[in-house]
Design a protein around this motif. Structure first.
Motif, PDB file in Angstrom:
ATOM      1  N   ALA A  64       0.838  -1.203   0.000  1.00 56.99           N
ATOM      2  CA  ALA A  64       0.000   0.000   0.000  1.00 56.99           C
ATOM      3  C   ALA A  64       0.874   1.255   0.000  1.00 56.99           C
ATOM      4  CB  ALA A  64      -0.941  -0.007   1.202  1.00 56.99           C
ATOM      5  N   TRP A  65       1.946   1.223   0.779  1.00 61.15           N
ATOM      6  CA  TRP A  65       2.882   2.358   0.807  1.00 61.15           C
ATOM      7  C   TRP A  65       3.502   2.554  -0.577  1.00 61.15           C
ATOM      8  CZ3 TRP A  65       7.950   3.778   0.049  1.00 61.15           C
ATOM      9  CH2 TRP A  65       8.390   4.947   0.681  1.00 61.15           C
ATOM     10  N   GLY A  67       2.170   1.756  -3.432  1.00 67.42           N
ATOM     11  CA  GLY A  67       1.127   2.316  -4.274  1.00 67.42           C
ATOM     12  C   GLY A  67       0.911   3.803  -4.050  1.00 67.42           C
ATOM     13  N   GLU A  68       0.999   4.227  -2.787  1.00 67.06           N
ATOM     14  CA  GLU A  68       0.815   5.649  -2.462  1.00 67.06           C
ATOM     15  C   GLU A  68       1.936   6.514  -3.024  1.00 67.06           C
ATOM     16  OE1 GLU A  68       0.626   5.556   1.800  1.00 67.06           O
ATOM     17  OE2 GLU A  68      -1.312   4.538   1.797  1.00 67.06           O
ATOM     18  N   ARG A  69       3.076   5.924  -3.306  1.00 62.33           N
ATOM     19  CA  ARG A  69       4.222   6.676  -3.799  1.00 62.33           C
ATOM     20  C   ARG A  69       4.539   6.380  -5.256  1.00 62.33           C
ATOM     21  NH1 ARG A  69       3.261   6.336   0.952  1.00 62.33           N
ATOM     22  NH2 ARG A  69       3.783   7.978   2.375  1.00 62.33           N
ATOM     23  N   GLY A  92       1.190  -3.488  -5.567  1.00 64.27           N
ATOM     24  CA  GLY A  92       0.887  -2.167  -5.015  1.00 64.27           C
ATOM     25  C   GLY A  92       1.203  -1.052  -5.993  1.00 64.27           C
ATOM     26  N   GLY A  93       2.215  -1.243  -6.811  1.00 61.07           N
ATOM     27  CA  GLY A  93       2.640  -0.233  -7.767  1.00 61.07           C
ATOM     28  C   GLY A  93       4.003  -0.598  -8.311  1.00 61.07           C
TER      29      GLY A  93
END
Length: 161
Positions: A64-65, A67-69, A92-93
Protein backbone atom coordinates in the motif's frame (compact mmCIF):
# COMPACT_ATOMS: atom_id res chain seq x y z
CA UNK A 1 9.69 6.58 -11.08
CA UNK A 2 9.33 3.18 -9.45
CA UNK A 3 9.59 2.81 -5.71
CA UNK A 4 12.93 1.24 -4.77
CA UNK A 5 12.63 -1.74 -2.43
CA UNK A 6 15.94 -2.39 -0.67
CA UNK A 7 15.79 -6.13 -0.01
CA UNK A 8 17.87 -8.81 1.66
CA UNK A 9 18.16 -10.84 4.81
CA UNK A 10 18.36 -9.23 8.21
CA UNK A 11 21.78 -7.69 8.75
CA UNK A 12 22.46 -7.04 5.06
CA UNK A 13 22.42 -3.25 5.49
CA UNK A 14 18.94 -2.41 4.22
CA UNK A 15 18.41 0.51 6.61
CA UNK A 16 21.85 2.03 6.01
CA UNK A 17 21.60 1.78 2.22
CA UNK A 18 17.89 2.65 2.10
CA UNK A 19 18.20 5.89 4.06
CA UNK A 20 21.23 6.99 2.03
CA UNK A 21 19.51 6.12 -1.26
CA UNK A 22 16.32 7.99 -0.33
CA UNK A 23 18.39 11.05 0.57
CA UNK A 24 20.32 10.82 -2.70
CA UNK A 25 17.10 10.50 -4.74
CA UNK A 26 15.23 13.12 -2.67
CA UNK A 27 12.27 10.82 -2.01
CA UNK A 28 10.47 9.57 1.13
CA UNK A 29 11.90 6.63 3.05
CA UNK A 30 10.08 3.92 5.00
CA UNK A 31 11.49 1.22 7.26
CA UNK A 32 9.72 -2.12 6.79
CA UNK A 33 10.09 -3.02 10.46
CA UNK A 34 7.66 -0.21 11.27
CA UNK A 35 4.94 -2.02 9.29
CA UNK A 36 5.14 -5.21 11.38
CA UNK A 37 2.31 -5.89 13.80
CA UNK A 38 3.47 -6.32 17.41
CA UNK A 39 2.75 -10.06 17.24
CA UNK A 40 5.33 -10.46 14.46
CA UNK A 41 7.98 -8.55 16.39
CA UNK A 42 7.25 -10.58 19.53
CA UNK A 43 7.55 -13.79 17.56
CA UNK A 44 10.88 -12.85 16.00
CA UNK A 45 12.24 -11.50 19.29
CA UNK A 46 11.56 -14.89 20.85
CA UNK A 47 13.55 -16.57 18.04
CA UNK A 48 10.60 -17.98 16.08
CA UNK A 49 10.67 -17.46 12.29
CA UNK A 50 7.65 -15.84 10.67
CA UNK A 51 5.39 -17.89 8.45
CA UNK A 52 3.98 -16.75 5.11
CA UNK A 53 0.68 -16.12 6.90
CA UNK A 54 2.47 -13.90 9.44
CA UNK A 55 4.14 -11.93 6.66
CA UNK A 56 1.07 -11.37 4.46
CA UNK A 57 -0.50 -8.39 6.32
CA UNK A 58 2.96 -6.84 6.69
CA UNK A 59 3.64 -7.20 2.97
CA UNK A 60 0.20 -5.82 2.09
CA UNK A 61 0.88 -2.73 4.24
CA UNK A 62 4.20 -2.16 2.47
CA UNK A 63 2.52 -2.70 -0.92
CA UNK A 64 0.00 0.00 0.00
CA UNK A 65 2.88 2.36 0.81
CA UNK A 66 4.44 1.52 -2.58
CA UNK A 67 1.13 2.32 -4.27
CA UNK A 68 0.82 5.65 -2.46
CA UNK A 69 4.22 6.68 -3.80
CA UNK A 70 3.87 5.31 -7.34
CA UNK A 71 3.76 8.77 -8.90
CA UNK A 72 6.64 10.41 -7.04
CA UNK A 73 8.83 7.51 -5.94
CA UNK A 74 10.19 6.44 -2.60
CA UNK A 75 12.54 3.98 -0.95
CA UNK A 76 11.37 1.24 1.41
CA UNK A 77 13.25 -1.57 3.07
CA UNK A 78 11.77 -5.05 3.06
CA UNK A 79 13.42 -8.46 3.23
CA UNK A 80 11.27 -9.52 0.22
CA UNK A 81 12.84 -12.95 0.49
CA UNK A 82 10.55 -14.85 -1.89
CA UNK A 83 9.30 -14.13 -5.39
CA UNK A 84 5.63 -14.23 -4.29
CA UNK A 85 6.40 -11.56 -1.67
CA UNK A 86 7.93 -9.35 -4.36
CA UNK A 87 4.95 -10.03 -6.63
CA UNK A 88 2.66 -8.82 -3.85
CA UNK A 89 4.77 -5.66 -3.40
CA UNK A 90 4.67 -5.00 -7.17
CA UNK A 91 0.88 -5.37 -7.07
CA UNK A 92 0.89 -2.17 -5.02
CA UNK A 93 2.64 -0.23 -7.77
CA UNK A 94 5.84 -0.09 -9.81
CA UNK A 95 8.75 -1.40 -7.75
CA UNK A 96 12.46 -1.80 -8.48
CA UNK A 97 14.45 -4.11 -6.19
CA UNK A 98 17.94 -3.55 -4.84
CA UNK A 99 19.04 -6.89 -3.41
CA UNK A 100 21.83 -6.57 -0.85
CA UNK A 101 23.63 -9.89 -0.99
CA UNK A 102 26.42 -11.16 1.23
CA UNK A 103 27.91 -14.41 2.40
CA UNK A 104 26.36 -16.03 5.49
CA UNK A 105 29.60 -15.30 7.36
CA UNK A 106 29.56 -11.58 6.54
CA UNK A 107 25.88 -11.23 7.46
CA UNK A 108 26.26 -13.24 10.70
CA UNK A 109 29.19 -11.04 11.70
CA UNK A 110 27.13 -7.90 11.08
CA UNK A 111 24.18 -9.25 13.05
CA UNK A 112 26.40 -10.21 15.99
CA UNK A 113 27.82 -6.69 16.11
CA UNK A 114 24.59 -4.73 16.14
CA UNK A 115 22.53 -3.72 19.14
CA UNK A 116 18.93 -2.70 19.67
CA UNK A 117 17.35 -4.84 16.93
CA UNK A 118 14.66 -7.41 17.63
CA UNK A 119 15.88 -9.94 15.03
CA UNK A 120 18.24 -12.42 16.70
CA UNK A 121 21.17 -13.90 14.75
CA UNK A 122 19.64 -17.34 15.33
CA UNK A 123 17.03 -16.57 12.65
CA UNK A 124 19.59 -15.89 9.90
CA UNK A 125 19.60 -19.52 8.74
CA UNK A 126 15.83 -19.51 8.25
CA UNK A 127 16.03 -16.28 6.22
CA UNK A 128 18.83 -17.64 4.04
CA UNK A 129 16.82 -20.83 3.47
CA UNK A 130 13.81 -18.76 2.32
CA UNK A 131 15.78 -16.33 0.12
CA UNK A 132 14.99 -16.55 -3.59
CA UNK A 133 17.33 -14.33 -5.65
CA UNK A 134 15.81 -11.87 -8.10
CA UNK A 135 14.65 -13.53 -11.27
CA UNK A 136 15.99 -12.34 -14.62
CA UNK A 137 12.54 -10.89 -15.36
CA UNK A 138 12.33 -8.91 -12.10
CA UNK A 139 13.27 -5.22 -12.27
CA UNK A 140 16.29 -4.55 -10.10
CA UNK A 141 19.85 -5.50 -9.37
CA UNK A 142 21.92 -7.44 -6.86
CA UNK A 143 24.95 -5.90 -5.15
CA UNK A 144 27.58 -7.26 -2.79
CA UNK A 145 27.15 -5.86 0.73
CA UNK A 146 30.90 -5.63 1.27
CA UNK A 147 31.12 -2.75 -1.21
CA UNK A 148 31.19 0.77 0.24
CA UNK A 149 27.70 2.17 0.88
CA UNK A 150 28.43 5.25 -1.26
CA UNK A 151 29.24 3.00 -4.25
CA UNK A 152 26.11 0.93 -3.79
CA UNK A 153 23.96 4.04 -3.49
CA UNK A 154 25.50 5.71 -6.56
CA UNK A 155 25.05 2.61 -8.70
CA UNK A 156 21.50 2.02 -7.51
CA UNK A 157 20.51 5.68 -7.96
CA UNK A 158 21.71 5.55 -11.55
CA UNK A 159 20.14 2.18 -12.33
CA UNK A 160 16.76 2.83 -10.67
CA UNK A 161 15.94 5.94 -12.71
Amino acid sequence: MAVVVVMGVSGSGKTTVGTALAERLGVPYAEADEFHPKANIDKMTSGVPLTDADREPWLRAIAAWVGERAADGGVVTCSALKRPYRDLLRAGGPAWFLHLHGSPEVIASRMAGRTGHFMPPSLLASQLADLEPLGADEPGMTVDVTRPVAEIVAEAASAAR
